[in-house]
Write an enzyme that holds these catalytic residues in place. Structure first.
Site, PDB file in Angstrom:
ATOM      1  N   ASN A 255       0.879  -1.158   0.000  1.00  0.00           N
ATOM      2  CA  ASN A 255       0.000   0.000   0.000  1.00  0.00           C
ATOM      3  C   ASN A 255       0.910   1.199   0.000  1.00  0.00           C
ATOM      4  O   ASN A 255       1.495   1.532   1.015  1.00  0.00           O
ATOM      5  CB  ASN A 255      -0.887  -0.021   1.240  1.00  0.00           C
ATOM      6  CG  ASN A 255      -1.635   1.282   1.428  1.00  0.00           C
ATOM      7  OD1 ASN A 255      -1.665   2.122   0.539  1.00  0.00           O
ATOM      8  ND2 ASN A 255      -2.232   1.449   2.595  1.00  0.00           N
ATOM      9  N   MET A 500       4.117  36.198  -6.253  1.00  0.00           N
ATOM     10  CA  MET A 500       3.434  36.241  -7.539  1.00  0.00           C
ATOM     11  C   MET A 500       3.967  35.105  -8.423  1.00  0.00           C
ATOM     12  O   MET A 500       4.803  34.339  -8.010  1.00  0.00           O
ATOM     13  CB  MET A 500       3.557  37.601  -8.226  1.00  0.00           C
ATOM     14  CG  MET A 500       2.969  38.757  -7.429  1.00  0.00           C
ATOM     15  SD  MET A 500       1.273  38.509  -6.845  1.00  0.00           S
ATOM     16  CE  MET A 500       0.314  38.814  -8.322  1.00  0.00           C
ATOM     17  N   GLU A 914      -6.717  29.487   1.942  1.00  0.00           N
ATOM     18  CA  GLU A 914      -6.633  28.570   3.063  1.00  0.00           C
ATOM     19  C   GLU A 914      -6.685  29.249   4.416  1.00  0.00           C
ATOM     20  O   GLU A 914      -6.390  28.633   5.429  1.00  0.00           O
ATOM     21  CB  GLU A 914      -5.403  27.646   2.926  1.00  0.00           C
ATOM     22  CG  GLU A 914      -4.093  28.137   3.448  1.00  0.00           C
ATOM     23  CD  GLU A 914      -3.117  26.976   3.688  1.00  0.00           C
ATOM     24  OE1 GLU A 914      -2.050  26.996   3.098  1.00  0.00           O
ATOM     25  OE2 GLU A 914      -3.457  26.060   4.461  1.00  0.00           O
ATOM     26  N   LYS A 965       4.084  26.548  -5.914  1.00  0.00           N
ATOM     27  CA  LYS A 965       4.932  25.747  -5.034  1.00  0.00           C
ATOM     28  C   LYS A 965       4.320  24.387  -4.787  1.00  0.00           C
ATOM     29  O   LYS A 965       4.010  24.044  -3.646  1.00  0.00           O
ATOM     30  CB  LYS A 965       5.176  26.473  -3.711  1.00  0.00           C
ATOM     31  CG  LYS A 965       3.905  27.040  -3.129  1.00  0.00           C
ATOM     32  CD  LYS A 965       4.127  27.792  -1.839  1.00  0.00           C
ATOM     33  CE  LYS A 965       2.887  28.614  -1.550  1.00  0.00           C
ATOM     34  NZ  LYS A 965       2.988  29.528  -0.468  1.00  0.00           N
TER      35      LYS A 965
END
Lengths: 1506, 468
Positions: A255, A500, A914, A965
């Protein structure tokens, strides 16, 4: 892939990219007693793991299931007899489980091949048996691929008997390899051999867990008996029939995923020629090539594992070689064991990646976890001598009184049962015995060479200041390299941060000469495997390598350890000279130049590359064990070969020669300077690099950094090397790789713009899907730099090139966002000027000028136009527009809310990002505007993610990665976390926030499926989308996401923006969206999954043309971030990370926020311009609706590249490929996913809780629960929150008590008013996002074991909890309370990384903790009862202080423990309370330094107010 | 990089100048040197933009790397600052004084604050560099032995010549005046640009190998054919000397006392340099009522000069409407009255000497009402008469003077008068290049320098056959 049923490689789809993941388990009778029950139990486990497997477009087609067992002799004797032949004694015959071609003629050929091979090898076929199967219930795709399944029985020649079982097993192995190779040669691709052994047999297929036992009636035969049953349910990203890829393999069920596979394959291939085996003798070559590179990662792993075992190592020994635990930075590890690992590290690089591996050879059965423990493994030992191991607890019911022990696999640990000895071998015992097999410690100490032991070199290269500038020019240095890369690294010892996105042309489209490095993009982990947290979990990371001649893989002898140990891969000039002059034993270094005659051009470079290979061969022949490639010596006449090209050339040449493992490669280059360069050099074979020119540059530039007398290395160089080390680890970790050893040669990159010839010669195995430049152009780039440094005559250029990569410069690199585009756009939206918008479009699209991006190469074909009025209205189109996920925090409140208002006015979608959202925004404004973001993001930091947040979303977006990123977590610098931002994120003001690189509840595709399910439960009305970043293979991941039941998938381009990210990530990770989007569309269509998932794309979309092209490539929704910000006034300062945004957008500084001048109209106008722009093109192309335009790549043409000096080699046809599928296959979303929400236990809970939900009346009920009950309590919680909002209900209003083993995500997002009690145990993610409710878990009544020694809840409990209480009467797994920001919890022991990233709440641990406790903890307080003073060494003290409790702590902790005892009846809790006076001093308070500061500050303020 | 919060901490400093009273007493430079600490603060205000419009389109035509040297000044790294400045600009000592600084108009900080003092920083860098003797000749180390003639020694010609000589070519400059510098020496008043500034640059170029011929008019003293024959390439940089005079229908335009601005300005500069000016041709504003027609930079130069000559009164009329943001130049600080939307209808005089100007106010129609082109209309009842003794015409330039060299060479012209060129700066005559006002029409000194540099780069490519 081995299956003939996979579609061929086409367009951007490549079957080699398919991934899988799964549930795994075994049950064993320790004493070796065989019974049929064990099989039944194994099948039961499989059924209980069914939800971890997956089904594709057709629910009746499973991804694979199987079972491995001991040879059921009784059954086979009868079966053979029925076929008319007799079997000898057990062990004296082998059984081959054979998947034969369905076609009869082919089948006969296949059988003949087997018969012949057996005979050839001197064995005899006893007979064949056709395995009965029942396939009525199979789905279409599984039936199409169904093989004809037969078993072949083979015995040793009469008379030889079974004297040597191992020798017979080896013979069977040789036969199998020969058959496999013979089948490939004979074109019998369908022939596959799941098992061929005298010890074990495997039944498997492309089946669901449930189908396995129905398909194979054999499995129900009472005579089929075994002591071991190892099972596996597969979750594959594809939907194509692949019977052989089901697990278990011959010895293994896996797994996870092997991230370093490419390198492992290369290294193993290179080893083959040098191998010699006592055991196989002349038979050895018959096994080669060992690896079938078309197999899955698990299959290849199995092939090597099997080889190591067959050549004489025990199965656990081989496992420890391939998947070593983190040893070199582990202060707790026994020195002998360390030596064992170090010794083996010189023989083989780790196979790195998340893995729970279960293995068996029929005698031992066991399981191990990778060093990070990124997969769960739960174990129950029963009093009736069974061991049950599985990915989850509760897979096989065991009466409480029968349980002897409940435990879990820990990171890097191994658990083995040896049925021949009838005992369990614990990790400690096993490893002790391994370490004692040989005097490894002596071997290592006596043979391994250390840098510090080497002689003083005769001289060291000194900086040559006079020529620095010219050499910098030769190697393409720009002013920016110094300003943005080298200087910051030298000053701060950190990788430089920027903001940016990427708006420059990729290397192949750039008019500037680019370094070869720039043609490569870093790959990164996405969903199927997690990125690693190299910052917070650095204990698993390592930069140590060994260099020199590799030892003999098949022999355990002391001289194998005769290699050089390198602690750091960047070599100072001094250390390089030491290596150059090394002369210990047969250890010697040869220096070879990477130079060519500039005047002779590309031919000379090619010749030089050939010479280099030839000279490397010579060096190997002469016995050198180190080759140093150098480009020192560049001058007017002599140019440097790109260092990466030279490294790739020698590395691959030596692999092909089979001599690669005889030498280490070291590079001495003036070219490498940024992290990406070093990562590439190492990824393509260099062990260490000496960047001499970067050093010289730093010495010249950074004169202010004072170096003290004791510094051996000047301070700037020290810092620079430190930054490089950190940066490299980050690059590794992005791909889920922990060590340089396994990264070395692993080629974790894809090329963008290199032609096939270059790839095949120098970077073999690397994906480069669009072709591109060849050696000639690469050489031209070298020569252009060379001419710049040495212009005609002898005059030099006095300046470095301006660069313009990171900031716009007039003579620098082209930027799509430039003074012109910014100006025109701002005028357009401020003045509502179509004219200005048109000018913006002209400047941005540049269809008549240089090419800025891939889509710039496309043209629309001439088609019959339709009147504009017939095209669907702009109002429809703007609904498909989204603004990107920019968090509140990264941008200001003003900017964030303006975007939300604008998108709500349009009917489009804004995205929270987020950082959570202020609940006041959930209520509309008086003027009718709404500041509520349509999309609410769920990212790895889980900031502000609670039930209220979730129920107020209309779409929930799981951010797996971000274009700027990928593979890293978001970051928000401390100066941007003010009181307001901190309060919304539940974090400490002033403290920088780095989100974990992975979601700690997504380590695999089945975990993603689980989180999607959690979110669906938390808000059944919201759609769930998953955000991915474009890279090779993203289409496959998207298919997995579709199978995981996401409603939408977002493919982000590498161009995407960021508020803060390492510059190297912005520049070098990911690919343009055009590629990822096209691959996604093609893969989803091929899999017939496109019809049930919406596809969105983003990444520097600017104009109507961009939107149209995105649609044609397969998107039906479009994300924009940078341009809406520019509309609001952003002027691309690129300082978002500094909090100094001068226009009040990306800042929290109140002075600057006042300067914000944006308005919702600016954004709505922009989107209207675009929508109209899109409509015009639609009319021109004859499309009436977006839907009919999706995926219509046939209207695109590519002719523009032809004239560009580099781009002319590009072949864009793979992007424009349209899979040939029937009309019934949808190409845009037409149907909804079936989320199966009607079947959840919560439906019943909600019914039972009606009195509470309707009338606030308390309810209490008791119910049974099993592990298949996922996400229990969450939907109930969402009902409560919808009704009662943030307040919830009074404590305990709804109380359910469950008995049994709860499935994953028990109690997720449960709000105040709900109490869930569990008598039994729970799996992973219990209490994730807990937001006010209470969770209580204790062992069931009747348990005889001491709870505090047994595991009661799984990994990653209370992830992202924001409030509430949890009491766990027993041990918890790894990462307990990670990112907790408010919950209070009591637990009796935790695994590694406890309280990681915690920002709030209180955690009391009454027992042992694993390593790395409190890593990244910036808020909240933990209390650990440390009776034996073991805790401090297990705590990561970078951000916390360990202190005794103060009076108020004592009160709080006593109260919590009292509750714990009250709720769970914990015996340990009782004992602690009883001995309170004696123990109170044994509690350690873990207090984050920053948190303490803020607490003190607030206390002070309160006092002032008082 | 630098100080990221500089722009929040420091505000834009006002220029440091001699007082009006003080500076009107002579023709010396009015700017005062700035203390280093102040310059560092002003440099720190630069935000080091990701998209620095100061040097992009709409900003500095030369592409000066403004953020780079702002930062170096902030850090006190002056010798590197001049290196960076010289990288794109041959004569920052000139532009730092006379440039209207489009960079500051384009400065991002100007969006919601006052822009960075770019020009003052530029000037400080180069002044410091001369003071420290960092500005040295940089002769080519190797000769190409190609010969290039440069016609005209204004900013375009000088910049082109310097670039060419540094590339190793043999450069000869022909200047028809008795001194070098063209517009820099004669067209710009000394209080803006003292003659020494130009002279020291000329000396640097001589040291680099440029050969200068003054009082030598190409096309006359050196015939066109000789230029073509003796040189491998020719760079025409003679400027746009043909100034606009009053329209034919302006009554009294031939009266005495009506002069072109350039005539007036040149004479004062010559006077400062000690050239003898015959009394009969002396052009002085002293005690006169002066009217300047034209509201541009040349007009402003006349204004400053007239005040220094102690005029009785000075009026400056501009035909265009008053802009939203009126630029107050240094000369405007010194006095005089400005009027906009004024049309001069004619002059009357006594004894052939002008005494009155007759004007009327006009209103400008929005472009839309007139097919896209702005038009004006006289406003009835606004006619006025302005007493005047000296009228200075600063109404712009029409292009180069054609007869002579240009026609002899056979170059073609644009409709509006400038010499036609291709993107390589070459005229329609092969080997004959062109730079500055002669091809661009009257423009800024920075543009002239840029064109000189670009022409030089192209001439080099033309001569050497490469593209680098």
């Amino acid at each position: 892939m081995t299956s003939p049923h996979f579609p061929q490689q086409q367009g951007l789809y490549d079957p080699a990219l398919e991934k899988d993941s799964c549930g795994v388990g075994f049950v064993v009778n320790i004493k070796g007693g065989k019974s049929h029950d064990i099989i039944e139990q194994g099948l039961h486990i499989l059924m209980s793991l069914a939800h971890r497997g997956a089904t594709g477009a057709d629910a009746q087609v499973g991804d694979g299931a199987g079972i491995l067992m001991q040879m059921p002799h009784g059954f086979f004797s009868q079966a053979a007899a029925a076929e008319g032949f007799d079997l000898p004694a057990p062990g004296a015959y082998g059984v081959g489980m054979i998947f034969l071609p369905a076609d009869e003629a082919k089948r006969e050929r296949a059988e003949a091949l087997i018969n012949e091979t057996v005979a050839q090898e001197g064995q005899r076929v006893l007979g064949w048996r056709t395995v009965p199967v029942v396939n009525d219930m199979l789905g279409e795709a599984a039936r199409v691929g169904q093989p004809y399944i037969r078993q072949v029985f083979v015995a040793a020649p009469q008379g030889t008997g079974a004297a040597d079982a191992a020798a017979f097993e080896r013979k069977l192995y040789v036969i199998r390899r020969l058959v496999e190779k013979g089948a490939a040669e004979a074109g019998l691709a369908e022939l596959a051999i799941p098992s061929f052994s005298a010890q074990t047999v495997v039944y498997k297929g492309m089946l669901t867990a449930k189908q396995l036992e129905e398909f194979y009636p054999d499995l129900h035969a009472p005579t089929m008996e075994t002591a071991i049953a190892l099972v596996h349910a597969r979750y594959s990203t594809n939907t194509f029939p692949s019977w052989p890829l089901a697990h278990p393999y011959r010895m293994l069920a896996h797994n996870g995923e092997i991230n370093t596979l490419r390198g492992n394959i290369n290294w193993m291939t290179a080893r083959e020629k040098n191998l010699q085996s006592r055991l196989f003798g002349a038979d050895l070559p018959k096994l080669f090539p060992l690896i079938n590179p078309k197999g899955s990662d698990s299959a290849i792993f199995d092939q090597v594992l099997e080889f190591l075992v067959q050549t004489g190592r025990s199965l656990p020994h081989a496992m420890m070689m391939m998947v070593p635990e983190a040893w070199d930075n582990n202060p707790h590890m026994d020195e002998d064991l360390k030596a064992f690992y170090q010794y083996h590290a010189t023989l083989m690089e780790p196979w790195d990646g998340p893995a729970a591996l279960a293995f068996s050879d029929g005698t031992v059965v066991g399981a191990t976890l990778d060093r990070n423990g990124l997969r769960p493994g739960r174990i129950v030992v029963t009093k009736d001598d069974r061991v049950i191991m599985a990915s989850e607890a509760g897979v096989l019911p065991v009466k409480p009184e029968n349980v002897r022990l409940k435990m879990r696999l820990k990171p890097g640990h191994m658990f083995v049962v040896d049925v021949s000895q009838g005992r369990i071998i614990s990790d400690e015992m096993l490893k002790q015995s391994m370490a004692a097999m040989h005097p490894y410690r002596d071997w290592v100490e006596q043979n391994t060479i250390h840098l510090r032991d080497l002689h003083e070199p005769p001289g060291v290269q000194q900086p040559d200041h006079d020529t620095v500038l010219q050499r910098q020019q030769v190697f393409g240095y720009t002013k920016e390299d110094i300003k943005f890369i080298l200087s910051p690294m030298a000053r701060n010892g950190e990788e430089p941060i920027g903001s940016m996105g990427f708006d420059q042309p990729i290397a192949v489209l750039s008019n500037k000469p680019k370094l070869l490095f720039n043609y490569f993009k870093q790959n990164f982990a996405q969903v199927t495997n997690p990125a690693i947290d190299s910052t917070r979990e650095d204990l698993v990371m390592s930069l140590t390598t060994f260099v020199g001649r590799e030892g003999d893989l098949l022999d355990e002898v002391p001289r194998n350890a005769h290699v050089l140990h390198l602690p750091h891969p960047i070599l100072t000039n001094y250390n390089l000279e030491r290596l150059r002059h090394v002369g210990q034993g047969d250890f010697q270094a040869k220096t070879l130049p990477m130079l060519f005659k500039a005047a002779s051009g590309p031919e000379a470079m090619e010749q030089a590359l050939d010479d280099l290979n030839r000279r490397a061969d010579e060096a190997v022949r002469q016995g050198y064990s180190l080759i140093i490639l150098t480009d020192r010596g560049v001058d007017r006449d002599t140019a440097a070969i790109p260092s990466l090209l030279a490294v790739g050339s020698v590395h691959h040449h030596l692999i092909r020669q089979g001599t690669r493992n005889n030498v280490g490669l070291i590079v001495e280059t003036g070219e490498a300077r940024e992290v990406h360069h070093f990562a590439l050099l190492m990824g393509y074979g260099a062990t260490a690099v000496n960047p001499y020119l970067a050093f010289e540059t730093l010495v010249d530039e950074e004169t202010e950094l004072k170096t003290s007398a004791e510094d051996e290395v000047p301070k700037p160089i020290q810092n620079y090397m430190k930054a490089l080390g950190k940066g490299l680890l980050k690059v590794f970790s992005k791909m889920g790789i922990s060590t340089l050893q396994s990264y070395h040669g692993a080629q974790i990159f894809e090329a963008l713009g290199l032609n096939r010839e270059v790839i095949d010669r120098f970077f073999s195995g690397t994906h480069s899907r669009l072709g591109g430049v060849g050696l000639r152009e690469l050489c031209e780039e070298v020569l252009r730099r060379h001419r710049y440094a040495y212009p005609e005559g002898d005059r030099g250029n006095p300046f470095l090139d301006v660069g313009g990569q990171y900031q716009f410069r007039r003579d620098g690199e082209y930027h799509a966002i430039n003074p012109q585009t910014v100006h025109h756009l701002q005028v357009a939206v401020r003045e509502n000027s179509q004219e200005a918008y048109d000018r913006f479009v002209a400047a941005a699209d540049r269809v008549d000028k240089d090419i800025g991006n891939l889509r710039g190469l496309f043209e629309f074909k001439a088609r019959e136009a339709i009147p504009l009025e017939e095209v669907e209205p702009a109002e429809n189109i703007v609904r498909r527009f989204c603004t990107g996920a920019m968090s509140l925090g990264s941008i200001s409140r003003e900017a964030h809310e303006t975007l939300a208002i604008a998108m709500n006015r349009l009917g489009g979608k804004s995205n929270t990002g987020e950082g959570g959202e202020d609940p006041v925004r959930f209520t509309p404004d008086a003027n009718g505007d709404s500041r509520n973001s349509y999309i609410k993001q769920v990212a790895s930091g889980r900031f502000g993610v609670n039930s209220l947040y979730l129920v107020n979303a209309r779409e929930l977006q799981i951010k797996i990665s971000q274009g700027a990123k990928p593979g890293e977590g978001g970051q928000l610098p401390g100066h941007k976390v003010d009181e307001y931002i901190g309060s919304i994120r539940f974090t400490t003001p002033g403290v920088g926030l780095i989100s974990p690189p992975p979601h700690h509840d997504i380590y695999s595709i089945e975990d993603l499926k689980q989180l999607i399910f959690d979110l669906k439960n938390a808000n059944p009305e919201a759609e769930v989308s998953v955000k991915l970043v474009s890279e090779t293979g993203v289409g496959t991941v998207a298919a997995g996401v579709a199978k995981g039941k996401a409603d939408a998938v977002l493919i982000s381009g590498m161009e995407g923006g960021t508020g803060a990210s390492p510059l190297s990530s912005i520049q070098h990770a990911g690919t343009p969206w055009e590629l990822g989007l096209a691959e996604t569309q093609q893969t989803l269509v091929l899999n017939n999954l496109r019809g049930r998932i919406r596809v969105q794309t983003d990444g520097q979309l600017k104009t109507g043309r961009d939107v149209v092209i995105a649609t044609l490539l397969g998107a039906e929704e479009y994300g924009f971030s940078t341009i809406p910000l520019i509309a609001l006034g952003c002027i691309m300062m690129r300082v978002c990370h500094l909090n100094t945004c001068p226009v009040g957008i990306a800042t929290q500084d109140p002075r600057l926020r006042k300067k914000f001048g944006g308005a919702p109209e600016h954004v709505t106008r922009y989107f209207h311009f675009i929508a109209e722009d899109v409509r015009c093109t639609m009319a021109q192309l004859g499309f009436r609706t977006i839907d009919e335009m999706v995926g219509r790549v046939d209207v695109l043409d590519t002719r523009r590249a032809i004239s560009h000096w580099k781009a002319y080699g590009l072949d864009l046809t793979p992007i424009l490929h349209r899979p040939d599928v029937p009309d019934t296959v949808h190409t845009h979303k037409v149907e909804a996913q079936d989320h199966a929400l009607d079947k959840v236990l919560d439906r019943k809970l909600i019914e039972l809780a009606q009195p509470a939900l309707e009338n606030r009346q308390p309810v209490y009920h008791e119910l049974p629960i099993v592990n298949a009950n996922l996400t229990t309590g969450t939907m109930l919680g969402s009902r409560l929150t919808r009704r009662y909002g943030a307040e919830g209900l009074p404590d305990n209003t709804i109380h359910f008590k469950f008995t049994g083993s709860a499935g994953q995500s028990f109690g997720a997002f449960v709000p105040r008013g709900i109490t869930l009690t569990l008598a039994g145990d729970a799996n992973d993610y219990i209490g994730k996002g807990l937001c006010g409710g209470r969770l209580i878990v204790f062992p069931p009544e009747g348990s005889a074991f001491p709870p505090e020694e047994n595991i009661v809840v799984g990994n990653v409990a209370l992830y992202g909890a924001t409030a509430g209480e949890a009491f766990f009467n027993g041990l918890a797994g790894e990462r307990f309370a990670v990112r907790n920001s408010g919950a209070h919890a009591v637990v009796e022991g935790v695994g590694d990384h406890g309280c990681e990233y915690m920002t709030g709440g209180r955690v009391v641990v009454l027992g042992p903790t694993g390593r790395n406790f409190a890593a990244g903890m910036s808020g909240g307080v933990a209390y650990v009862l440390d009776e034996h003073d073991r805790f401090p060494s297990r705590c990561n003290q970078q951000m916390v202080e360990l202190e005794p409790m103060e009076a108020e702590d004592v009160e709080l902790v006593y109260g919590l423990i009292s509750k714990h005892v009250q709720y769970t009846g914990s015996p340990l809790g009782k004992r602690v309370l009883d001995r309170w006076e004696g123990l109170v001093d044994k509690f350690v308070r873990i207090m984050p330094v920053d948190y303490k500061r803020v607490l003190l500050l607030r206390k002070g303020e309160q006092r002032e107010i008082a | 990089m630098g100080k990221v919060t500089g722009f929040l901490e420091f505000s834009r400093s006002k220029p440091l100048r001699r007082s009006v009273e003080e500076r009107l007493k002579d023709f010396r430079e009015f700017d005062l040197p700035w203390p280093e600490a102040l310059l560092a603060e002003q440099g720190a205000r630069c935000m080091d933009c990701g998209v620095p419009t100061c040097h992009g389109e709409g900003g500095c035509p030369l592409g000066n790397l403004i953020p780079d040297w702002n930062d170096l000044v902030y850090k006190g790294d002056w010798d590197r600052a001049i290196e960076e400045l010289h990288r794109t600009n041959n004569f920052p000592d000139v532009t730092g004084r006379v440039c209207p600084a489009p960079c500051e108009d384009a400065c991002i900080l100007g969006i919601n604050d006052l822009p960075v003092n770019i020009k003052a920083i530029e000037k400080a860098i180069i002044d410091r560099a001369f003071k420290e003797h960092w500005v040295r000749p940089r002769p080519a180390r190797q000769q190409t032995w190609k010969r290039v003639a440069v016609v005209g020694s204004g900013p375009a010609g000088l910049a082109g010549a310097q670039q060419l000589v540094r590339m190793g070519h043999q450069v000869t400059v022909f200047e028809k005046s008795n001194r070098l510098g063209g517009l820099l020496t004669y067209g710009i008043p000394d209080f803006k640009l003292e003659p020494d500034i130009v002279e020291r640059r000329v000396q640097q170029m001589r040291d680099e190998g440029v050969v200068f011929y003054t009082s030598t008019e190409a096309g006359k003293d050196v015939p066109a054919r000789e230029l073509r024959n003796s040189f491998d390439a020719v760079l025409l940089a003679g400027g746009a000397e043909h100034a606009r005079f009053l329209a034919d229908d302006v009554e009294g335009r031939d009266l005495k006392g009506i002069h072109l601005a350039m005539e007036y300005l040149t004479q004062q500069n010559r006077r400062n340099l000690g050239d003898p000016i015959p009394a009969e041709s002396a052009l002085l504003a002293t005690d006169k009522r002066v009217v300047i027609l034209g509201g541009g930079d040349t007009g402003a130069d006349c204004l400053g000069t007239a005040h220094r000559q102690r005029a009785f009164s000075v009026h400056q009329f501009e035909i265009l409407p008053k802009p939203a943001k009126v630029k107050i130049g240094t000369s405007h600080e010194e006095g005089g009255e400005r009027r906009w939307s004024v049309l001069t209808k004619g002059f009357t005089g006594v004894d052939g000497q002008v005494t009155e100007l007759h004007g009327v106010e006009v209103e400008w129609l929005p472009p839309a009402e007139n097919g896209g082109r702005p038009a004006m209309r006289e406003v009835p009842g606004t006619e006025f008469t302005q007493p005047v003794d000296l009228v200075l015409l600063a109404m712009g330039f029409l292009g180069p003077k054609r007869p002579g060299l240009l026609t002899d060479l056979g170059v073609e012209f644009h409709e509006r008068g400038a010499v036609k060129r291709d993107e390589r700066y070459m005229t329609t005559v092969p080997g004959v290049f062109v730079a500055g006002d002669v091809t661009r029409g009257a423009s800024l000194v920075v543009w002239a320098i840029w064109e000189g540099r670009e022409a030089a780069r192209n001439i080099h490519a033309y001569l050497m056959g490469g593209t680098d």
